[in-house]
Write a protein that holds these residues in place. Structure first.
Motif, PDB file in Angstrom:
ATOM      1  N   THR A 130       0.855  -1.180   0.000  1.00  0.00           N
ATOM      2  CA  THR A 130       0.000   0.000   0.000  1.00  0.00           C
ATOM      3  C   THR A 130       0.896   1.236   0.000  1.00  0.00           C
ATOM      4  O   THR A 130       1.854   1.302   0.778  1.00  0.00           O
ATOM      5  CB  THR A 130      -0.908   0.031   1.242  1.00  0.00           C
ATOM      6  OG1 THR A 130      -1.535  -1.238   1.407  1.00  0.00           O
ATOM      7  CG2 THR A 130      -1.967   1.102   1.121  1.00  0.00           C
ATOM      8  N   SER A 131       0.589   2.207  -0.862  1.00  0.00           N
ATOM      9  CA  SER A 131       1.445   3.390  -0.978  1.00  0.00           C
ATOM     10  C   SER A 131       0.640   4.661  -0.786  1.00  0.00           C
ATOM     11  O   SER A 131      -0.522   4.763  -1.202  1.00  0.00           O
ATOM     12  CB  SER A 131       2.117   3.418  -2.363  1.00  0.00           C
ATOM     13  OG  SER A 131       2.891   4.603  -2.514  1.00  0.00           O
ATOM     14  N   ALA A 132       1.268   5.637  -0.156  1.00  0.00           N
ATOM     15  CA  ALA A 132       0.652   6.964  -0.026  1.00  0.00           C
ATOM     16  C   ALA A 132       0.529   7.601  -1.403  1.00  0.00           C
ATOM     17  O   ALA A 132       1.320   7.322  -2.312  1.00  0.00           O
ATOM     18  CB  ALA A 132       1.487   7.842   0.894  1.00  0.00           C
ATOM     19  N   ALA A 133      -0.466   8.466  -1.556  1.00  0.00           N
ATOM     20  CA  ALA A 133      -0.705   9.109  -2.859  1.00  0.00           C
ATOM     21  C   ALA A 133      -0.915  10.611  -2.718  1.00  0.00           C
ATOM     22  O   ALA A 133      -1.458  11.250  -3.626  1.00  0.00           O
ATOM     23  CB  ALA A 133      -1.917   8.472  -3.533  1.00  0.00           C
ATOM     24  N   THR A 134      -0.486  11.187  -1.604  1.00  0.00           N
ATOM     25  CA  THR A 134      -0.695  12.617  -1.363  1.00  0.00           C
ATOM     26  C   THR A 134       0.058  13.459  -2.395  1.00  0.00           C
ATOM     27  O   THR A 134       1.236  13.231  -2.657  1.00  0.00           O
ATOM     28  CB  THR A 134      -0.219  12.986   0.046  1.00  0.00           C
ATOM     29  OG1 THR A 134      -0.857  12.136   0.992  1.00  0.00           O
ATOM     30  CG2 THR A 134      -0.523  14.436   0.367  1.00  0.00           C
ATOM     31  N   GLY A 135      -0.642  14.426  -2.989  1.00  0.00           N
ATOM     32  CA  GLY A 135      -0.014  15.331  -3.937  1.00  0.00           C
ATOM     33  C   GLY A 135       0.180  14.769  -5.326  1.00  0.00           C
ATOM     34  O   GLY A 135       0.773  15.444  -6.184  1.00  0.00           O
ATOM     35  N   ARG A 136      -0.313  13.565  -5.594  1.00  0.00           N
ATOM     36  CA  ARG A 136      -0.146  12.979  -6.918  1.00  0.00           C
ATOM     37  C   ARG A 136      -1.314  13.383  -7.829  1.00  0.00           C
ATOM     38  O   ARG A 136      -2.420  13.644  -7.350  1.00  0.00           O
ATOM     39  CB  ARG A 136      -0.080  11.457  -6.826  1.00  0.00           C
ATOM     40  CG  ARG A 136       0.998  10.918  -5.877  1.00  0.00           C
ATOM     41  CD  ARG A 136       2.390  11.327  -6.321  1.00  0.00           C
ATOM     42  NE  ARG A 136       3.430  10.644  -5.559  1.00  0.00           N
ATOM     43  CZ  ARG A 136       4.123  11.175  -4.572  1.00  0.00           C
ATOM     44  NH1 ARG A 136       3.842  12.402  -4.181  1.00  0.00           N
ATOM     45  NH2 ARG A 136       5.072  10.488  -3.962  1.00  0.00           N
ATOM     46  N   PRO A 137      -1.105  13.439  -9.150  1.00  0.00           N
ATOM     47  CA  PRO A 137      -2.214  13.756 -10.069  1.00  0.00           C
ATOM     48  C   PRO A 137      -3.309  12.697  -9.971  1.00  0.00           C
ATOM     49  O   PRO A 137      -3.026  11.497  -9.952  1.00  0.00           O
ATOM     50  CB  PRO A 137      -1.548  13.733 -11.449  1.00  0.00           C
ATOM     51  CG  PRO A 137      -0.088  13.917 -11.184  1.00  0.00           C
ATOM     52  CD  PRO A 137       0.180  13.292  -9.857  1.00  0.00           C
ATOM     53  N   VAL A 138      -4.570  13.126  -9.893  1.00  0.00           N
ATOM     54  CA  VAL A 138      -5.696  12.224  -9.726  1.00  0.00           C
ATOM     55  C   VAL A 138      -6.552  12.237 -10.988  1.00  0.00           C
ATOM     56  O   VAL A 138      -6.937  13.309 -11.475  1.00  0.00           O
ATOM     57  CB  VAL A 138      -6.560  12.619  -8.501  1.00  0.00           C
ATOM     58  CG1 VAL A 138      -7.740  11.674  -8.359  1.00  0.00           C
ATOM     59  CG2 VAL A 138      -5.709  12.607  -7.236  1.00  0.00           C
ATOM     60  N   TYR A 139      -6.834  11.063 -11.525  1.00  0.00           N
ATOM     61  CA  TYR A 139      -7.641  10.937 -12.734  1.00  0.00           C
ATOM     62  C   TYR A 139      -8.890  10.119 -12.440  1.00  0.00           C
ATOM     63  O   TYR A 139      -8.848   9.130 -11.697  1.00  0.00           O
ATOM     64  CB  TYR A 139      -6.850  10.247 -13.850  1.00  0.00           C
ATOM     65  CG  TYR A 139      -5.731  11.085 -14.418  1.00  0.00           C
ATOM     66  CD1 TYR A 139      -5.926  11.896 -15.530  1.00  0.00           C
ATOM     67  CD2 TYR A 139      -4.466  11.071 -13.830  1.00  0.00           C
ATOM     68  CE1 TYR A 139      -4.899  12.662 -16.050  1.00  0.00           C
ATOM     69  CE2 TYR A 139      -3.423  11.831 -14.341  1.00  0.00           C
ATOM     70  CZ  TYR A 139      -3.645  12.628 -15.455  1.00  0.00           C
ATOM     71  OH  TYR A 139      -2.624  13.391 -15.960  1.00  0.00           O
ATOM     72  N   GLY A 140      -9.994  10.534 -13.031  1.00  0.00           N
ATOM     73  CA  GLY A 140     -11.230   9.772 -13.014  1.00  0.00           C
ATOM     74  C   GLY A 140     -11.642   9.457 -14.440  1.00  0.00           C
ATOM     75  O   GLY A 140     -11.274  10.187 -15.379  1.00  0.00           O
ATOM     76  N   TYR A 141     -12.422   8.390 -14.613  1.00  0.00           N
ATOM     77  CA  TYR A 141     -12.771   7.991 -15.975  1.00  0.00           C
ATOM     78  C   TYR A 141     -14.081   8.648 -16.391  1.00  0.00           C
ATOM     79  O   TYR A 141     -15.120   8.488 -15.736  1.00  0.00           O
ATOM     80  CB  TYR A 141     -12.906   6.479 -16.065  1.00  0.00           C
ATOM     81  CG  TYR A 141     -12.909   5.975 -17.493  1.00  0.00           C
ATOM     82  CD1 TYR A 141     -11.730   5.911 -18.229  1.00  0.00           C
ATOM     83  CD2 TYR A 141     -14.096   5.590 -18.097  1.00  0.00           C
ATOM     84  CE1 TYR A 141     -11.727   5.465 -19.545  1.00  0.00           C
ATOM     85  CE2 TYR A 141     -14.102   5.138 -19.415  1.00  0.00           C
ATOM     86  CZ  TYR A 141     -12.922   5.080 -20.131  1.00  0.00           C
ATOM     87  OH  TYR A 141     -12.913   4.646 -21.422  1.00  0.00           O
ATOM     88  N   ALA A 142     -14.034   9.406 -17.490  1.00  0.00           N
ATOM     89  CA  ALA A 142     -15.214  10.085 -18.021  1.00  0.00           C
ATOM     90  C   ALA A 142     -15.899   9.146 -19.014  1.00  0.00           C
ATOM     91  O   ALA A 142     -15.395   8.958 -20.140  1.00  0.00           O
ATOM     92  CB  ALA A 142     -14.813  11.391 -18.698  1.00  0.00           C
TER      93      ALA A 142
END
Length: 452
Positions: A432-444
């Motif tokens: 499990t890895s932290a994801a703070t400050g990373r670009p976040v994508y959602g599927y349209a």
């Protein structure tokens, strides 16, 4: 009546009482009408409990009926997993007569010409799973050859030495035995990406399973999130075996570990190095293991692990506690975050063991849940588990600062002894890895692509 038939009967009773058609129920369960028919006829079994929970709610099941349906599904699912990962039968060595040199010479003269090889490998071939065929089993021993008496005697002497070694080492050094040492409980990879984890008895000199390491450097290796469920198994007998002095007992438990469980069946996020143009659309939860493996993705920020436990013997086993082991901490990778859903909701918040991987010594802390306003008590040890009474443990690990490799050690006690069972991701650590400050994508969906 089998476990699957009993589960199908309960589904039919709830459907008939609820008065809903297969079409209406199928839409509420997000499945096809034919698939729902198969569930209710006992021809198929839901792969995820979320489907069972939605079915019970749609049919207006009471709390007791929902519990009965859940228990029936657990038993049927455990039976299905056990059938898919049934171990191969243990081969039995064939005793070979040892003749004196003068008897060997006489046997050689009387035996017709054969083309098989004489030597220790022929003696231990059956223990390795390459024994004689049905035609050979009724014939004279295959190690006779037409040669001089001295050559035949030498071949027989080598065979006797190999047979003596076989008697000392056992029929198969890779086969787990009841009461075996630390290696007992290590199974084989089964269908659907299922792999067994090691049962680690509490005995002097028995070390718990370690995080995979690089043989050259000795450092912990990061593992991509692998798919499927891991089955931790140990051999069991009809009755509890008496403890053997100097040996720790094998764990009388089987554990099915699901490492890709999404909140409410739809909400989860993964970290992946690939750009949004190279990442396929998000899968359904059942296909998440294969999707994450193909993308070399890891769980982002949090991970839910579900462990289904049931006994393998006739008696009960007491689960005493759950310990968290962090094998490695790394700086989180600078990858993209891919959300599997734009948001979903549900009336059920299961009771879990919460784990903060950022703590110096992470603990599994029990947390109460909520079911449509009704409080669900927090899980608490000790727990009792048997072949007829499975137990489901749900662990939710979170991190905001590390890329962590971790696993769980389950302490157990039975009439045969006590020990620990290692719970991981098919023999590899959970990651499990932290994801703070990373670009976040959602599927349209309307655009058919990932978007920020």
């Amino acid at each position: 009546m089998s476990e699957a038939e009993d589960f199908a009967r309960l589904m039919r009773e709830l459907k008939d009482r609820g008065g809903l058609s297969y079409g209406v129920l199928a839409r509420r369960l997000h499945t096809s009408t034919s698939t729902l028919h198969r569930y209710c006829n006992g021809e198929a079994l839901p792969a995820e409990f979320a489907v069972v929970d939605r079915f019970a709610r749609a049919c207006g099941a009471s709390a007791a009926e929902a519990v009965d349906l859940h228990r029936a599904w657990l038993l049927a699912d455990a039976r299905r997993r056990a059938g898919a990962t049934a171990p191969d039968p243990v081969p039995v060595p064939v005793p070979v007569p040892v003749l004196a040199p003068d008897q060997a010479a006489a046997a050689v003269e009387a035996e017709p010409e054969r083309t098989v090889v004489v030597g220790p490998a022929g003696m231990v071939g059956r223990a390795a799973g390459t024994g004689p065929t049905g035609a050979e089993s009724g014939a004279r021993p295959s190690w006779y050859r037409r040669r001089a008496a001295g050559v035949a005697a030498a071949g027989l002497t080598a065979g006797a030495v190999a047979l003596a070694l076989l008697a000392v080492t056992g029929p198969d050094r890779g086969t787990p035995h009841a009461g075996a040492g630390p290696g007992a409980g290590i199974g084989t990879r089964g269908s659907g990406g299922s792999a067994s984890a090691a049962a680690t008895p509490s005995a002097p000199g028995a070390a718990p399973g370690a995080t995979p390491t690089d043989p050259a450097t000795g450092t912990a290796q990061p593992s991509a999130s692998s798919g499927g469920s891991a089955t931790a198994s140990a051999p069991a007998s009809a009755s509890a075996p008496a403890p053997v002095p100097g040996r720790a007992p094998a764990a009388p438990l089987k554990a099915a570990v699901r490492s890709h469980v999404w909140a409410a069946g739809c909400d989860h996020a993964y970290l992946a190095e690939r750009g949004p143009g190279s990442v396929p659309p998000p899968p359904v939860q059942a296909d998440a293991p294969a999707w994450a493996t193909a993308q070399r993705a890891v769980h982002a920020g949090s991970q839910i692990v579900e462990i289904t436990l049931h006994g393998t013997g006739g008696g009960a086993v007491v689960l005493e506690g759950l310990e968290v082991r962090v094998g490695a901490r790394r700086t989180p990778p600078a990858w993209n975050v891919y959300q599997m859903s734009q948001g979903c909701g549900g009336g059920l918040t299961p009771a879990v063991f919460a784990v903060n991987l950022d703590a110096p010594r992470p603990l599994a802390r029990p947390v109460a849940g909520n079911d449509a306003g009704n409080r669900l008590p927090a899980p608490a040890f000790p727990m009792r588990v048997s072949a007829d009474e499975p137990v489901v443990l749900r662990v939710e690990a979170v991190t905001t600062g590390c890329d962590c490799d971790w696993s769980l050690d389950l302490r157990w006690t039975s009439p045969a002894g006590s020990g620990t069972l290692r719970l991981d991701d098919g023999g590899r650590p959970l990651r499990t890895s932290a994801a703070t400050g990373r670009p976040v994508y959602g599927y349209a969906l309307e655009q058919g692509r990932w978007a920020r």
